[in-house]
Design an enzyme around this catalytic site. Structure first.
Site, mmCIF file in Angstrom:
data_model
loop_
_atom_site.group_PDB
_atom_site.id
_atom_site.type_symbol
_atom_site.label_atom_id
_atom_site.label_comp_id
_atom_site.label_asym_id
_atom_site.label_seq_id
_atom_site.Cartn_x
_atom_site.Cartn_y
_atom_site.Cartn_z
ATOM 1 C CG LEU A 1 -1.860 -1.191 1.363
ATOM 2 C CD1 LEU A 1 -2.745 -1.023 2.611
ATOM 3 C CD2 LEU A 1 -2.717 -1.364 0.122
ATOM 4 C CG HIS A 2 1.007 3.409 -3.312
ATOM 5 N ND1 HIS A 2 -0.095 4.144 -3.702
ATOM 6 C CD2 HIS A 2 1.136 2.420 -4.233
ATOM 7 C CE1 HIS A 2 -0.585 3.644 -4.814
ATOM 8 N NE2 HIS A 2 0.131 2.584 -5.151
ATOM 9 N N GLY B 1 -1.697 6.364 -2.652
ATOM 10 C CA GLY B 1 -2.853 6.250 -3.554
ATOM 11 C C GLY B 1 -3.919 5.359 -2.926
ATOM 12 C CG HIS B 2 -3.146 1.180 -2.381
ATOM 13 N ND1 HIS B 2 -1.790 1.012 -2.484
ATOM 14 C CD2 HIS B 2 -3.694 0.489 -3.404
ATOM 15 C CE1 HIS B 2 -1.520 0.231 -3.510
ATOM 16 N NE2 HIS B 2 -2.657 -0.091 -4.105
ATOM 17 C CB SER C 1 2.554 -1.458 -5.998
ATOM 18 O OG SER C 1 1.444 -1.094 -5.217
#
Ligand code: PAF
Length: 284
Positions: A33-34, A36-37, A186
């Site tokens: 996860l980054h 954006g998520h 990702s």
């Protein structure tokens, strides 16, 4: 946060929530996860009583020779991030829980899946459509959040939800970018330091194209050439496609007007990156 690996537990938790008239938000992911998520999860938390995030690296959407085995994974960090942001349920099914072998059924969305990502990755969208259909059925009626970064995927998923009469509301959410414009992904983890610097050419070319559209250019061929030329200034990139399309039907257009979308994909070493823009808005 409750950590769940079985479909039956999801049914139990969410049926109970809906019986109490609670709204459910679903954020499907493949993990690693980054920001954006996290923006999708935050939007879901804002708009729903219960938010379930899912992490499942779906083998069906990777073709032979793609990065399934090397796809970045970090469940510990994903769990911590979900907990910190306020996810209620984190569903992380095993391969066996998702696909009983052999799989005889797949979901195919016509037309929207033959161009762009679908041309370069012919089995990709049936893999996405199949897993998303399963996640929709496992979750039940809900609002579900997908990033605009995967614009073609967003159109495919919205269309399948409508065509198959799911009681699911698909919400598209804006792309989150690094300060140099590179869209969070990702797969950015595959970039070397040099490739990472080069990769900002994608958003830069889309921004230049948007500025040209906003100053009155309407010919898709002119816009496409500008992007191709801009990307060619970077020696480390291999361009896959640049397409100017109507944003919902994804049909090619020759003249740009409201609703148009510009999409591209390119490879930097091991990393295949995608990006897109509404030329009337630009990269923000
Ligand atoms: O966008 C993704 O991460 C995946 O395609 C999705 C929607 C989670 C399906 O596996």
């Amino acid at each position: 946060m409750r950590f769940i690996s079985r479909k039956a537990e999801v049914h139990e938790c969410l049926d109970e929530a809906r019986a109490e008239n609670k709204s459910v938000g679903l954020v499907p992911t493949m993990g690693y996860l980054h920001g954006g998520h996290i923006s999708l999860i935050e939007r879901s938390i804002e708009e729903n009583d219960i938010t379930m995030a899912t992490i499942f690296v779906n083998p069906l959407q990777f073709s032979e020779g793609e990065d399934l085995s090397s796809y970045p994974r970090d469940l510990q960090s994903d769990r911590e991030q979900c907990e910190a942001v306020g996810v209620d349920l984190l569903f992380v099914p095993s391969l066996e829980e998702m696909y009983s072998k052999p799989v005889h059924t797949s979901v195919h969305v016509d037309n929207l899946t033959t161009s762009m990502e679908g041309r370069s990755r012919p089995t990709h969208f049936s893999g996405v459509a199949t897993v998303v259909t399963k996640l929709f059925n496992i979750t039940g009626p809900c609002n579900t959040y997908f990033g605009e970064k995967d614009w073609q995927q967003l159109q495919v998923v919205s269309t399948l939800a409508r065509d198959l009469s799911f009681r699911i509301n698909v919400v598209g959410c804006p792309t989150i970018r690094h300060s140099d414009g590179l869209a969070l992904s990702s797969r950015n983890a595959y970039l070397t330091a040099e490739e990472r610097l080069s990769a900002s050419v994608l958003s830069r070319s889309l921004q230049k194209a948007s500025e040209l559209v906003q100053s009155g250019e309407i010919l898709a061929s002119v816009i496409r050439t500008l992007i191709v030329d801009e990307i060619a200034t970077e020696p480390r990139v291999v361009l896959d496609y640049v397409e100017v399309v109507e944003g919902n039907s994804l049909g090619s257009i020759t003249e740009i007007g409201p609703g148009a979308r510009i999409l591209l994909a390119a490879k930097f070493g091991k990393a295949r990156l995608i990006d897109n823009v509404d030329p009337y808005v630009g990269i923000s």
